[in-house]
Design an enzyme around this catalytic site. Structure first.
Site, PDB file in Angstrom:
ATOM      1  N   CYS A 812       0.833  -1.211   0.000  1.00 32.33           N
ATOM      2  CA  CYS A 812       0.000   0.000   0.000  1.00 32.33           C
ATOM      3  C   CYS A 812       0.864   1.256   0.000  1.00 32.33           C
ATOM      4  CB  CYS A 812      -0.974  -0.012   1.179  1.00 32.33           C
ATOM      5  SG  CYS A 812      -0.188  -0.375   2.734  1.00 32.33           S
ATOM      6  N   GLU A 855      -2.885   0.536  -4.068  1.00 30.45           N
ATOM      7  CA  GLU A 855      -2.130  -0.703  -3.848  1.00 30.45           C
ATOM      8  C   GLU A 855      -1.334  -1.006  -5.117  1.00 30.45           C
ATOM      9  OE1 GLU A 855      -2.354  -2.701  -1.037  1.00 30.45           O
ATOM     10  OE2 GLU A 855      -3.976  -1.643  -0.024  1.00 30.45           O
TER      11      GLU A 855
END
Ligand SMILES: C[S@@+](CC[C@H](N)C(=O)[O-])C[C@H]1O[C@@H](n2cnc3c(N)ncnc32)[C@H](O)[C@@H]1O
Length: 880
Positions: A812, A855
């Protein structure tokens, strides 16, 4: 340690007119014993500086005294002028480190016989050396009669109880110069004692502490001496002034005694912005109007900048005098606070983070890389600290390089301008406060969802570009590695093109607004000081404490906004106050909501209970249960509660969570599976986008149904990734450091009738053996760590575990993951054994619309396998 400085005034003679400039120039023309440093001075630099500073202060006092005398005598110019012999003043100094200072008092000093202290052992008893030093600067002109000039211009007589005819340096033991004012029998210098003088005498009366020695200055003595040399013309009693012949360095409190930053009860810890401003204004006023400051020193007086505008007046508009504006801005800069920085050069070319750690270990926490990594800047609290740091660092040899440190102070404006320039370079929008016309709601939206004004397509392009940047960096950094044992292991990095692997088109979120299932609201005070539930407008670490309602935040779902609004009403009606982050008082602190796609709602209320009795606390819990379940209009699945009296803000794992209603759990559905989640367990916040991410992950794992496969779900949270793929593999192993999440994971496995899972509640780095022992026909690792990635030992373990053929890394924060990527891909070395991996495909999946986050999923495969395959192919080709 105490150091005594003695001096005797020396005569000069000159016969021309005495001007103010002449008087002032005494400081410059008087030879300073400090102009040359001998061995003692070098070895005792601190004391040397103290003595030097005392010396200049003393000279300044002399000048002031003379000027005042002149001013007062000018008003009596008509009075008789007595004749005087030619004389002039200069000073003679000798120093010695003394164990014990002689007791000083203004009266005792003047009558005490003079003592002489050599500056160093080598110069001991060497009056001639001092003499020579003094004589070098002394010119015949300078030695002209000051007395005569004073007499001529100001009507005063100067008498010198020494051989005034001599132009040579007189004995250091001679008496100080005596200035007499024949026509003012009642006047006394002491009666016009300026503020400075009083201050210095006060310092003399201070009790000394055993701590380190710092300088105080000389006691200043004005005597109304009965002088035997009366003026022939007036025959009146003369007023005399003599300067104290001793500079005393007092021992006083150390800096650490004054440092009250750790003391929570200290006033400095309790300052509100308004109080701080008032104090600053008072200080500015004092400095501007009351403090006695020498003309030459005024430019060094610092004012707090916010006050300056009102003092200097507003800028003139349009046809205003540009030059004057320039002067104002220069003045502003001159008077501005200084940021005490030192510049450290000769740092090693690499390892910025190691260097940073090293300096932190030395106590230099505010360490910043310079614009280029040829130097770094360390910020300190004061000039003294900076000087200390320069001394310390200049003695350090780090990784074979002798470090070089120099003091490089900057004004606050310069620092701000630099960081604004840096921000601009990074593409951040920097708005000067006066040009910022945004409403508070817009400011909050810019803070919480900085891309809210950018159309979603463009947001995706931007996020994808950032991911690509990190992938390109990975390839470049691997290709640039030195001392590579086997270059064939990183062939892919030497290939043409910037990209290291196939990069798929970015995948957007199916829902772009109100997608956040978890929201953490701060309870505090809004800009009108009303209790409010919302988000902090700015960063608390920058001193910001105002809370704004979340209505303008695109990513917050309506149900969460409603819960925040309802809680807002509740605390405004409550007799308990909201928490004040500055004063660290009050009760209501945080509200957390988890609002799932299943309709489940978890509400967590965090309070500070230090001021509540047990009964009151119990009553408030009951109030909350009643309110949320019966009055709020929100369908609450479970209400949980946390008491947190510590100073950290937000939810904490340091205090237990109590279930007030429901069972403490809610549920979410993902890819046809049902998941239970508790208040403290991690769960992805954008459910529809998470389903896309997990489906892609399963696709890339490409489980071969003909092989027995083990799936390592590292940092597994509540077990979501492993459980969604469990049915296609032989075994799932999940490792997660939050025990509650592992409890949830086990329940989730049961909920979904999954039997082939084993969970470990531990940090992955503490269960390396589980990773290395997980042998099977095929082993695939899915790594879904927090922002900063996993410990390097986890990557080493994956490399060491020969059976792991494929790694799916979900990050992330790709910028922070790059170190893990490099560790995974770098060629074999002593530290990174085992064959490396190489990236084969990557994709950006957006789980956080309107924010900068997304992500990045990368598939890495073991290089060994590829190489063998290629060799086999080659052989086959050759045979054919
Ligand atoms: C980004 S979340 C992913 C969780 C899970 N894979 C999911 O998608 O729901 C990262 C998880 O790693 C856990 N974690 C952080 N550091 C860890 C460590 N050193 N060892 C094991 N787990 C860790 C966190 O508690 C969190 O649950």
């Amino acid at each position: 340690m105490t150091t005594i400085v003695n001096y005797t005034q020396q005569k000069r003679d000159e016969d021309d007119d005495m001007s103010l400039a002449d008087i002032m120039s005494l400081r410059i023309s008087s030879p300073s014993p400090m102009e040359e440093k001998n061995d003692w001075a070098v070895q005792n630099e601190l004391y040397y500086k103290q003595i030097q500073s005392s010396y200049y202060q003393l000279q300044y006092l002399q000048q002031q005294q003379m000027l005042m005398m002149m001013n007062s005598s000018q008003s009596r110019r008509s009075s008789t002028v007595s004749s005087s012999s030619s004389s002039t003043t200069t000073s003679h100094y000798r120093y010695k480190k003394s164990r014990q200072p002689p007791p000083l008092s203004p009266s005792s000093l003047s009558s005490k016989p003079q003592q002489h202290y050599p500056l160093s052992p080598s110069s001991s008893n060497s009056s001639s050396s001092t003499h020579n030093r003094t004589s070098m600067v002394e010119t015949p002109k300078r030695r002209q009669s000051l007395g005569k000039r004073i007499k001529k211009v100001f009507g005063m007589t100067v008498e010198l109880p020494m051989d005034t005819a001599s132009t040579k340096m007189t004995s250091p033991t001679k008496s100080p110069v005596i200035l007499s004012m024949p026509n003012s029998p009642n006047s006394s210098i002491s009666s016009i004692k300026p503020r400075h003088h009083r201050r210095y005498n006060d310092i003399n009366q201070l009790p000394s502490s055993p701590a380190s020695s710092t300088v105080s200055t000389t006691s200043f003595n004005t005597n109304n001496t009965n002088n035997t040399n009366t003026s022939a013309s007036t025959n009146k009693k003369k007023k005399c002034v003599s300067f104290n012949s001793v500079i005393k360095l007092h021992e006083t409190f150390s800096a650490s005694d004054y440092d009250r930053r750790c003391d929570t009860s200290a006033t400095c810890q309790k300052l509100t912005p308004v109080l701080a401003l008032k104090i600053k204004e008072e200080l500015n006023n004092y400095k501007l109007n009351e403090m006695f400051v020498h003309l030459d020193s005024r430019q060094n007086t610092h004012f707090f900048i916010s006050f300056l505008g009102s003092v200097l007046g507003k800028k003139r508009s349009l046809d205003s005098d540009e030059e004057e504006q320039g002067v104002v801005s220069k003045k502003q800069k001159l008077n501005e606070n200084i940021v005490h920085r030192i510049k450290v050069s000769h740092l090693p070319e690499r390892d910025i983070s190691l260097v940073k750690k090293y300096f932190k270990s030395l106590g230099y926490n505010r360490f910043n890389k310079g614009p280029t990594w040829s130097y770094a800047l360390i910020t300190l609290d004061s000039e003294a600290q900076a000087a200390d740091a320069v001394r310390t660092i200049n003695q350090i040899t780090y990784k074979g390089q002798k470090l070089v440190a120099e003091y490089a102070p900057q004004t606050e404006t310069d620092v701000r301008e630099n960081s604004a320039r840096k921000g601009k370079k990074k593409g951040k929008i920097m708005i000067a406060e006066e040009d910022d016309h945004r409403t508070p709601d817009e400011k909050l939206a810019d803070q919480v969802t900085p891309l809210w004004k950018v159309d979603y397509e463009t947001q995706l392009v931007k996020k994808n570009r950032n991911s690509i940047k990190q992938l390109v960096a990975l390839k470049r950094k691997i290709a640039e590695l030195k001392n590579v044992r086997d270059e064939s292991q990183i062939d892919w990095a030497y290939e043409k093109g910037a990209l290291p692997c196939e990069v798929l088109d970015p995948i957007g979120s199916p829902v772009t607004e109100g997608y956040r299932t978890k929201c953490e609201f701060t309870i505090g005070y809004n800009l009108d000081r009303e209790p409010t539930v919302g988000f902090l407008l700015g960063l608390y670490r920058d001193g910001v404490t105002s809370v704004l309602e979340p209505s303008a935040c695109l990513n917050v779902p309506d149900v969460a906004k409603k819960i925040a609004a309802v809680m807002n009403e509740y605390i405004r009606k409550s007799d308990l106050p909201a928490y004040d982050r500055v004063e660290k008082t009050g009760v209501w602190r945080t509200l957390m909501t988890k609002t799932q796609s299943t309709g489940d709602v978890l509400i967590l209320v965090q309070i500070r209970a230090a001021d509540l009795t047990a009964e009151r606390l119990q009553q408030e819990k009951e109030n909350l249960v009643k309110f949320w379940n019966e009055e709020s209009g929100v369908n609450v699945t479970t209400l949980v509660f946390q008491v947190w009296d510590g100073s950290s803000n937000g939810m904490t794992d340091k205090a237990p969570i109590e279930v007030l209603s429901g069972n403490g759990y809610i549920h979410e559905n993902l890819l046809g599976n049902r998941f239970r989640l508790s208040a403290s367990a991690f769960f992805q916040v954008n459910t529809p986008a998470t389903e896309i991410l997990y489906a892609k992950c399963a696709e890339w794992c490409a489980i071969d149904p003909t092989k027995k496969t083990t799936l390592l779900d590292l940092c597994c949270g509540t077990g979501t990734i492993g459980i969604t793929m469990a049915k296609s593999v032989e075994h799932v192993i999940g490792i997660e450091m939050v025990p509650e999440a592992i409890v949830d994971a086990k329940v989730n496995a049961e909920l979904n009738d999954i039997k082939n899972v084993t969970y470990y509640a531990s940090k992955v780095e503490d269960k390396i053996n589980v990773v290395t022992d997980a042998v099977n026909e095929e082993v695939i690792a899915v790594l879904d760590p927090p922002r900063n990635g996993v410990h390097a030992s986890v990557i080493r373990a994956i490399r060491d575990a020969k059976h792991i053929s494929r790694v799916i890394y979900i990050s992330c924060d790709s910028k922070q993951a790059i170190d893990n990527f490099i560790a995974l891909c770098r060629p074999t070395s002593n530290r990174f054994r085992g064959m490396p991996f190489k990236p084969v495909r990557a994709v950006t999946v957006d789980l956080f619309p309107h924010t900068e986050h997304c992500e990045l999923m990368v598939e890495f495969v073991r290089v060994e396998e590829q190489e063998e395959e290629e060799e086999e192919e080659k052989k086959e080709e050759e045979e054919a």
